[in-house]
Design an enzyme around this catalytic site. Sequence first.
Site, PDB file in Angstrom:
ATOM      1  N   SER A 258       0.751  -1.122  -0.079  1.00 52.15           N
ATOM      2  CA  SER A 258      -0.051   0.055   0.065  1.00 52.15           C
ATOM      3  C   SER A 258       0.772   1.282  -0.058  1.00 52.15           C
ATOM      4  CB  SER A 258      -0.960   0.071   1.257  1.00 52.15           C
ATOM      5  OG  SER A 258      -0.022   0.532   2.219  1.00 52.15           O
ATOM      6  N   ASP A 259       0.261   2.458  -0.114  1.00 48.99           N
ATOM      7  CA  ASP A 259       1.012   3.478   0.151  1.00 48.99           C
ATOM      8  C   ASP A 259       1.061   4.011   1.427  1.00 48.99           C
ATOM      9  OD1 ASP A 259       1.784   6.524  -1.962  1.00 48.99           O
ATOM     10  OD2 ASP A 259       2.474   5.777  -0.028  1.00 48.99           O
ATOM     11  N   TRP A 260       1.607   4.988   1.981  1.00 48.03           N
ATOM     12  CA  TRP A 260       1.695   5.027   3.629  1.00 48.03           C
ATOM     13  C   TRP A 260       0.250   5.534   4.162  1.00 48.03           C
ATOM     14  CZ3 TRP A 260       6.783   6.497   5.754  1.00 48.03           C
ATOM     15  CH2 TRP A 260       6.438   6.645   7.184  1.00 48.03           C
ATOM     16  N   GLY A 261      -0.469   4.667   4.683  1.00 51.36           N
ATOM     17  CA  GLY A 261      -1.715   4.423   5.236  1.00 51.36           C
ATOM     18  C   GLY A 261      -2.737   4.612   4.157  1.00 51.36           C
ATOM     19  N   SER A 262      -2.485   4.132   3.240  1.00 54.84           N
ATOM     20  CA  SER A 262      -3.574   4.322   1.938  1.00 54.84           C
ATOM     21  C   SER A 262      -4.652   3.018   2.505  1.00 54.84           C
ATOM     22  CB  SER A 262      -3.186   3.990   0.627  1.00 54.84           C
ATOM     23  OG  SER A 262      -2.726   2.870   0.560  1.00 54.84           O
TER      24      SER A 262
END
Length: 705
Positions: A258-262
């Site tokens: 995922s992206d950071w916190g996505s």
Amino acid sequence: MTNQKIEEKIELLLSRMTIEEKVGQMVQRGSAKEENVAKDKENIKAGKIGSILNTGDAKEVNAYQRLAVEESRLGIPLIIGHDVIHGFLTTFPIPLAQACSWDLDLIEEAEAIAAKEAATAGIRWTFSPMVDVARDARWGRVAEGAGEDAYLGSMIAKARVRGFQRLNEDGYPTVAACVKHFAGYGAAEGGRDYSSAEISERTMRDIYLPPFKAAIDAGCLTLMAAFHDVSGVPCSGSKFLLTDVLVKEWGFDGFVLSDWGSVNELESHGVAANRSDAGKLAAEAGIHMDMHENTYQENLKDLLEAGLISQECIDNAVRRVLRVKFALGLFEKPYTDESLAEKVNLCDAHVKCALELARESVVLLKNEKKTLPLRDDVKKIGVIGPMSDSGNAMLGCWQSWGKEESIVTIFQGIKQKISKDVAIEYARGCEFYDESVQDFSEAIKVAQNSDIVIMSLGEGAGYSGENRNRMSLGLPGQQQNLLEAIHKIGKPIVLVVAAGRPLSISWAKEHVQAIVYAWHLGNQAGNAIADVLFGDFNPSGKLAMTIPRSVGQSPIFYNKKNFGKPTIVGYIDGEATPLYPFGYGQSYTTFQYSDLVLSSGTMKKNGEIKVSVNLKNTGKMAGEEIVQLYVRDLVGSVARPIKELKGFEKLSLKKGEQKTVTFSLKAKDLGLYGLDNRYIVEKGDFKLWVGPNSDEGLEADFKLI
Ligand code: GLC
């Protein structure tokens, strides 16, 4: 990537793992600089973390690895990731600048160097290449990609993956690449990072997906999902993108981060009622590892035990993560030789490559009255502007471990280059962004006292990159006023633009004699720019992204449709054409294109034709030219772009030398996504152009029969 022996090891390991250990492989946490270090270390020993990001020190990485390999029950090594976007300690030009070199071999070499340097710190995974096609310079992340064209972007994506994953001396990929941000991130509404992107499936397949497919076809081991939603479906919860396209259509067998916190942001998007729903949605869509946050860590076990997600969903993700760890040789060699860094990082060979790539990334936009290269009769040079002596600015966005003190600034590069009978004076003139004009007078004095003025204006490093969007594309702060104040002095001006995006430098195009677009060039910025200014390097860069006249034109790109009223589409208060088109760049020499010849005027559906052109260096010095091949499908079942880049070749020609350039144009590459969004090759009439940029070239017709 699959290999039977590894698959057997994966299955054996999987059969021994508890659910906590399986979920652990789907969890990535921050490095020592982050909070919870002690808790993370406990979780590593408990096998509850599979990856750490953003540590850049071999000793620290080895310490983390020992916890995983020697203290956890199964000894599964961590995979350490970091954003190595344009170099690790040796800083190369920002990716958008590199794209203007169109030099695939050199770009690959630079990534191989970046990977080698990162690996000395135990980083075996980079969150790169960023391949988001970008048509809107307001978006801060245009700096990180390869510009507006899917074909150029695809070729560069492949080169970057080859570079990063080049085999090391143990026969393993030096680092795993991670192609991002899947997908269509560059179409963010208004150029506002993270906002929605309204993209039809056809445009997604035509424009935004090809560079990802190219990276996957080149063997990219991992992929990162994007933050934004595409027409209401957040990428990090998109089964269409992450499973239907990536796995079922493309056969991807690596893993998706995922992206950071996505993952937890799916709640904010409003497609998940809570973190648990967000975890379920992301895991079932095809996110195999949760970057930095702990939505997976806190919810997947309960979801599995409640029968809300399947064992196969978890096992599939874990298999993929283990597969990449095996592919990298982390089980065999988890530790890093801590003595390597000082031998490898910033070595002469790496710095030399940085200089070569910086030189080739420079785009000469204007050179009236042959102002450049600077002549011997120039005895007093004024260097003015806030970009002139700023090391940090030249590092650009995503500086990784790059150090400001290792940068050669523009002023330093010029000072080192000039002979002793040439005087040089420097004045900053103004700051990057603030409104003070107090230093104008000092700059005016320097200009009055000079034969020629080199003005270095543009954006500092922090003005582009993630969440660095602009609502204007002009020179920030008081820089435009400084330029106009210096122009009034009446001395010839060479404008060097150092920025992370195309800037609408319309006034400059009308008023200054020469314009050199230098982006953010990294370590060797000053030497590369000085080599160009003094003619020790003949500039060859060509724009990978259109330069607009005004921000009001955004998004603007060359491969637009023809529309119903092509001649009157525009503005009542300005021209619709760009300031400088995609593919544009001048040289100190001149090139003549002639004798465009097609091997045939017709091409069968599974056939090809050869397209050749003669190129002659008709100027006074050797130079490189990037010959570009564009095609237009005149009639399709859907409207087609007025031009599409289908090939390019960069070649060097001595003064007077001529060469024939031949392209192979294949029917299979001339298809489109039809009314049903499936790729088809259609018969019909085509035009092609071979030339120096997207605006001009020799033209020919052919038929696909
Ligand atoms: C950021 C970026 C992504 C980067 C990641 C780790 O939010 O969107 O490109 O790789 O976080 O730094």
